[in-house]
Enzyme design. Structure first.
Site, PDB file in Angstrom:
ATOM      1  N   ASP A  82       0.849  -1.195   0.000  1.00 17.88           N
ATOM      2  CA  ASP A  82       0.000   0.000   0.000  1.00 17.88           C
ATOM      3  C   ASP A  82       0.896   1.262   0.000  1.00 17.88           C
ATOM      4  OD1 ASP A  82      -2.534   1.225   0.180  1.00 17.88           O
ATOM      5  OD2 ASP A  82      -2.519   1.196   2.375  1.00 17.88           O
ATOM      6  N   HIS A  83       0.279   2.440   0.086  1.00 13.11           N
ATOM      7  CA  HIS A  83       0.960   3.756   0.012  1.00 13.11           C
ATOM      8  C   HIS A  83       2.471   3.729   0.225  1.00 13.11           C
ATOM      9  CE1 HIS A  83      -2.774   6.076   0.038  1.00 13.11           C
ATOM     10  NE2 HIS A  83      -3.229   5.127   0.850  1.00 13.11           N
ATOM     11  N   GLU A 134      -2.607   6.797  -7.631  1.00 11.29           N
ATOM     12  CA  GLU A 134      -3.747   7.593  -7.157  1.00 11.29           C
ATOM     13  C   GLU A 134      -3.799   8.920  -7.894  1.00 11.29           C
ATOM     14  OE1 GLU A 134      -4.273   7.515  -2.916  1.00 11.29           O
ATOM     15  OE2 GLU A 134      -5.041   9.573  -2.862  1.00 11.29           O
ATOM     16  N   GLY A 180      -8.279   6.955   8.341  1.00 17.65           N
ATOM     17  CA  GLY A 180      -8.381   7.136   9.788  1.00 17.65           C
ATOM     18  C   GLY A 180      -9.818   7.320  10.242  1.00 17.65           C
ATOM     19  N   HIS A 207      -9.974   4.099  -0.939  1.00 17.71           N
ATOM     20  CA  HIS A 207      -9.168   4.158   0.297  1.00 17.71           C
ATOM     21  C   HIS A 207     -10.038   4.735   1.412  1.00 17.71           C
ATOM     22  CE1 HIS A 207      -4.927   3.342  -1.077  1.00 17.71           C
ATOM     23  NE2 HIS A 207      -5.604   3.340  -2.228  1.00 17.71           N
ATOM     24  N   SER A 210     -12.566   2.568   6.594  1.00 18.45           N
ATOM     25  CA  SER A 210     -13.072   2.492   7.977  1.00 18.45           C
ATOM     26  C   SER A 210     -14.064   3.610   8.247  1.00 18.45           C
ATOM     27  CB  SER A 210     -11.904   2.625   8.968  1.00 18.45           C
ATOM     28  OG  SER A 210     -11.025   1.556   8.801  1.00 18.45           O
ATOM     29  N   ASN A 229     -10.034  -0.515   0.713  1.00 18.61           N
ATOM     30  CA  ASN A 229      -8.938  -0.569   1.693  1.00 18.61           C
ATOM     31  C   ASN A 229      -9.442  -0.269   3.097  1.00 18.61           C
ATOM     32  OD1 ASN A 229      -7.397  -0.762  -0.610  1.00 18.61           O
ATOM     33  ND2 ASN A 229      -5.936   0.815  -0.014  1.00 18.61           N
ATOM     34  N   THR A 232      -7.949   1.088   9.864  1.00 18.00           N
ATOM     35  CA  THR A 232      -8.279   1.637  11.189  1.00 18.00           C
ATOM     36  C   THR A 232      -9.314   0.784  11.934  1.00 18.00           C
ATOM     37  OG1 THR A 232      -7.779   3.819  10.332  1.00 18.00           O
ATOM     38  CG2 THR A 232      -9.061   3.734  12.368  1.00 18.00           C
TER      39      THR A 232
HETATM   40  P1  13P Z   1      -8.590   3.363   6.927  1.00 17.07           P
HETATM   41  O1  13P Z   1      -7.463   3.251   7.912  1.00 17.07           O
HETATM   42  O2  13P Z   1      -9.338   4.651   7.061  1.00 17.07           O
HETATM   43  O3  13P Z   1      -9.468   2.179   6.920  1.00 17.07           O
HETATM   44  O4  13P Z   1      -7.921   3.451   5.464  1.00 17.07           O
HETATM   45  C1  13P Z   1      -7.185   2.359   5.003  1.00 17.07           C
HETATM   46  C2  13P Z   1      -6.560   2.676   3.707  1.00 17.07           C
HETATM   47  O5  13P Z   1      -7.126   3.318   2.863  1.00 17.07           O
HETATM   48  C3  13P Z   1      -5.212   2.142   3.477  1.00 17.07           C
HETATM   49  O6  13P Z   1      -4.717   2.528   2.237  1.00 17.07           O
END
Ligand code: 13P
Length: 278
Positions: A82-83, A134, A180, A207, A210, A229, A232
């Site tokens: 990821d990122h 992205e 987050g 993304h 959560s 994704n 959190t």
């Molecule tokens: P959250 O932590 O908000 O679920 O986002 C996860 C995310 O997008 C990881 O790339």
């Protein structure tokens, strides 16, 4: 089961109209929580980590564990990075065995994002690895200096040329989500998502999964999202389990946290419609 590539898993999700969960992991407990949840639901799943998590879980410890879990799984599991912002980390990821990687160029100008994404795509593809990039910017992550990313919506008019110029295989879109815990109820721009979907064929990635409502997931997956994704909510489930059982010793605490994280992953996979699709 043979190791799956994220592209294979997302191609099926796109063809059959469901979403696949991607979960960042930092240890064996999170890996097990994801894979066991997916196996119990007969669902595909994507597990991985991100550059910001490297100080907690170095690639040389975590990646072999993820790859082994993916190979042993009774359902399709892909291992994705990821990122990631640094060229060196991306090269290290290619050596470590990730099946796909994300280059995040959203802190750069659009031209630099395109130029660097294209460079990474060329190298990744030569090694048989898929690339997620992205366009726009999903808010909520912070850089090393502590500056928080601002939200910039993905421009549907630029989406096709972004993919064409970069050669990226998967497109992360910014349609109102944030990483987050949400400070206010998110309001997602579904018409924008549909406009993007109408002009690109590549699997689209949401993304900041959560804290979204069940309807948010239903609407975004219906609107063309193939990968969701989540991090959190899984971490918070583990944290809650430990807080609710302060008497638990370390070994019991680890198991309680794993079971709670597994329930959190199960809930998401079920919502994304991937149960029974393995
Ligand atoms: P959250 O932590 O908000 O679920 O986002 C996860 C995310 O997008 C990881 O790339």
């Amino acid at each position: 089961m043979a190791l799956y590539k994220m592209g294979e898993i997302l191609a099926d999700a796109q063809a059959r109209g469901y979403g696949v969960g991607f979960f960042n992991t930092i240890n064996l407990e999170m890996i097990r929580a994801c894979v066991e949840a997916a196996e119990e639901l007969n669902s595909p799943v994507i597990i991985g980590t991100a550059e910001a998590l490297l100080p907690i879980a170095p690639f040389d410890w975590l990646v072999p564990a993820m790859l082994e879990a993916a190979r042993r799984a009774k359902v399709p599991v892909a291992v994705h990075l990821d990122h990631t912002y640094r060229f060196d980390t991306l090269m290290q990821a290619l050596r470590s065995g990730f099946g796909s990687i994300m280059y995040d160029g959203t802190r750069e100008s659009l031209e630099d994002n395109v130029c660097h994404s294209a460079e990474i795509a060329r190298i990744a593809h030569a090694m048989g690895v898929g690339l997620e990039c992205e366009l726009g910017s999903v808010a909520g992550l912070t850089d090393e200096a502590g500056n928080e990313d601002k939200m910039v919506y993905t421009d549907p008019a630029g989406a096709a040329s972004f993919l064409e110029r970069t050669g990226a295989d998967f497109l992360a879109v910014s349609i109102g989500t944030a990483h987050g815990v949400y400070k206010a109820k998110p309001c997602l721009d579904i018409p924008r998502l549909k406009q993007i979907r109408a002009v690109v064929d590549a699997p689209l990635v949401l993304h900041g999964g959560s804290g979204l409502s069940d309807d948010d997931f239903r609407n975004t997956i219906k609107g063309g999202i193939a990968k969701v994704n989540v991090f959190t909510d899984v971490i918070l489930a583990g944290k809650r389990a430990l807080a609710e059982n302060p008497e638990a010793g370390y070994t019991d605490g680890v198991c309680l946290a794993r079971e709670a994280m597994k329930r959190a992953v199960t809930e998401k996979l079920d919502l994304f419609g991937s149960a029974g699709k393995a």
